[in-house]
Structures are given as C-alpha cells and as structure tokens.
Design an enzyme around this catalytic site. Sequence first.
Site, mmCIF file in Angstrom:
data_model
loop_
_atom_site.group_PDB
_atom_site.id
_atom_site.type_symbol
_atom_site.label_atom_id
_atom_site.label_comp_id
_atom_site.label_asym_id
_atom_site.label_seq_id
_atom_site.Cartn_x
_atom_site.Cartn_y
_atom_site.Cartn_z
ATOM 1 N N LYS A 12 38.677 -31.528 19.604
ATOM 2 C CA LYS A 12 37.880 -32.474 20.388
ATOM 3 C C LYS A 12 37.622 -31.931 21.804
ATOM 4 O O LYS A 12 38.237 -30.937 22.216
ATOM 5 C CB LYS A 12 38.621 -33.818 20.445
ATOM 6 N N TYR A 52 31.388 -40.137 12.632
ATOM 7 C CA TYR A 52 32.429 -41.174 12.645
ATOM 8 C C TYR A 52 31.923 -42.490 12.048
ATOM 9 O O TYR A 52 32.437 -43.553 12.397
ATOM 10 C CB TYR A 52 32.907 -41.406 14.070
ATOM 11 N N PHE A 60 36.672 -49.792 18.992
ATOM 12 C CA PHE A 60 36.783 -48.533 19.744
ATOM 13 C C PHE A 60 35.644 -47.559 19.430
ATOM 14 O O PHE A 60 35.633 -46.439 19.946
ATOM 15 C CB PHE A 60 38.132 -47.854 19.460
ATOM 16 N N ASN A 115 42.796 -37.370 21.587
ATOM 17 C CA ASN A 115 44.012 -36.898 20.909
ATOM 18 C C ASN A 115 43.840 -35.489 20.340
ATOM 19 O O ASN A 115 44.414 -35.138 19.318
ATOM 20 C CB ASN A 115 44.458 -37.906 19.843
ATOM 21 N N HIS A 118 40.725 -33.728 15.427
ATOM 22 C CA HIS A 118 40.472 -34.595 14.278
ATOM 23 C C HIS A 118 40.669 -33.781 13.008
ATOM 24 O O HIS A 118 40.322 -32.607 12.976
ATOM 25 C CB HIS A 118 39.032 -35.137 14.320
ATOM 26 N N GLU A 129 32.167 -35.460 6.491
ATOM 27 C CA GLU A 129 32.307 -34.880 7.834
ATOM 28 C C GLU A 129 31.785 -33.440 7.881
ATOM 29 O O GLU A 129 31.207 -33.024 8.885
ATOM 30 C CB GLU A 129 33.777 -34.943 8.266
HETATM 31 P P1 CMP Z 1 40.616 -39.304 14.678
HETATM 32 O O1 CMP Z 1 41.632 -38.672 13.829
HETATM 33 O O2 CMP Z 1 39.564 -38.454 15.281
HETATM 34 O O3 CMP Z 1 39.904 -40.484 13.868
HETATM 35 C C1 CMP Z 1 39.239 -41.522 14.519
HETATM 36 C C2 CMP Z 1 39.609 -41.587 15.972
HETATM 37 O O4 CMP Z 1 39.392 -42.837 16.563
HETATM 38 C C3 CMP Z 1 41.093 -41.351 16.117
HETATM 39 O O5 CMP Z 1 41.389 -40.014 15.879
HETATM 40 C C4 CMP Z 1 41.309 -41.812 17.543
HETATM 41 O O6 CMP Z 1 40.957 -40.808 18.462
HETATM 42 C C5 CMP Z 1 40.311 -42.946 17.613
HETATM 43 N N1 CMP Z 1 40.937 -44.239 17.442
HETATM 44 C C6 CMP Z 1 41.375 -44.813 16.344
HETATM 45 N N2 CMP Z 1 41.836 -46.043 16.583
HETATM 46 C C7 CMP Z 1 41.656 -46.247 17.875
HETATM 47 C C8 CMP Z 1 41.920 -47.322 18.728
HETATM 48 N N3 CMP Z 1 42.476 -48.465 18.261
HETATM 49 N N4 CMP Z 1 41.609 -47.180 19.999
HETATM 50 C C9 CMP Z 1 41.051 -46.054 20.449
HETATM 51 N N5 CMP Z 1 40.764 -44.985 19.676
HETATM 52 C C10 CMP Z 1 41.078 -45.089 18.403
#
Ligand code: CMP
Length: 139
Positions: A12, A52, A60, A115, A118, A129
């Site tokens: 990311k 997504y 979110f 984070n 992904h 994806e």
């Molecule tokens: P990722 O594995 O990229 O899949 C979807 C992303 O949405 C996840 O990692 C987080 O970065 C984000 N995500 C999922 N749930 C939440 C939440 N409750 N609040 C903020 N971000 C979220």
Amino acid sequence: MSAAEETLVVVKPDGVRRGLVGEIIGRFEKKGFVVRELRMQTFSKAQAEKFYSVHSGKPFFGELVAFISSGPVVGAVLSGRDAVATVRRMVGATKSWEAAAGTIRGDFGLGYTDNIIHASDSAESFAHERAAFFGNPGG
Ligand code: CMP
C-alpha cells in the site's frame, strides 16, 4: 512439490513511501514464493473502487479508496504452495497493532487503513483483484 497456487499482494502507499517494497517482496521470495507479475502504479479513484468493490457501502469504504489511491502501490502475483493462506499468515492481522511479531504488519506498522500491505483472502478475491490491478488478459 504440491500444485502451486497463486495470490496477489499489494504494498500500500504507506509501505511504498516508507521504502519497504524490497523488504516485503524479499520475505515472500525467501519463503519460496515465485514472483509471477510485478507492477508499480497509482490507482485512480475508479480503479480503487473496483479493486475494493467487496467493501462498497461499508463505513470505511471512502477512507479506504482515498488512501489506496493516495500514492504509488506495488502489486505482485505470487505462486507457491497454499499461497492464499500462507501469504495471509505472513501478512498478519488486519489491525496492525494486534498483528503478531514476525508478520509483516506486526513488524512494521500500527495502522488499520494504513496497514502496509493487502493480500487476497480467497481464490475468488484473487481473480477479481488481479483483473482490477493488472487488467483482464485479452480483455
Ligand atoms: P485489506 O487487507 O487491504 O482489506 C480491506 C482493508 O480495509 C483492510 O485491509 C483495512 O486496511 C481496511 N479496513 C477494514 N476494516 C476497516 C475498518 N473497520 N476501518 C478502517 N479500515 C478498515
């Protein structure tokens, strides 16, 4: 070796900005996964929404789309044994502050939307994806 499976990881914008691309892709290579496709790009808003789309309508979603399109990302198709599950174990829990030490999120981050990486959570997600990231072959 048993039949190889493929999965997709996307470093990311926070991971790219922090210079973690080599460290992250290197972990997967050292584990034994083979990099089949690799590309850096910056998502448009429309491409991010498609990538997504499973989260469309969640509270979110807007924040997630804005973040993932905020700078360059690096996507890699990885091939190897039980790739979807094994790669997700190496990535760690979605809430980085809860992710176990030794996982990518556990070692490098504290964020939630930000984070670091992904990884596809199923063969179906991978197919969707991969098409959203690299485009449909021949399509
Ligand atoms: P990722 O594995 O990229 O899949 C979807 C992303 O949405 C996840 O990692 C987080 O970065 C984000 N995500 C999922 N749930 C939440 C939440 N409750 N609040 C903020 N971000 C979220």
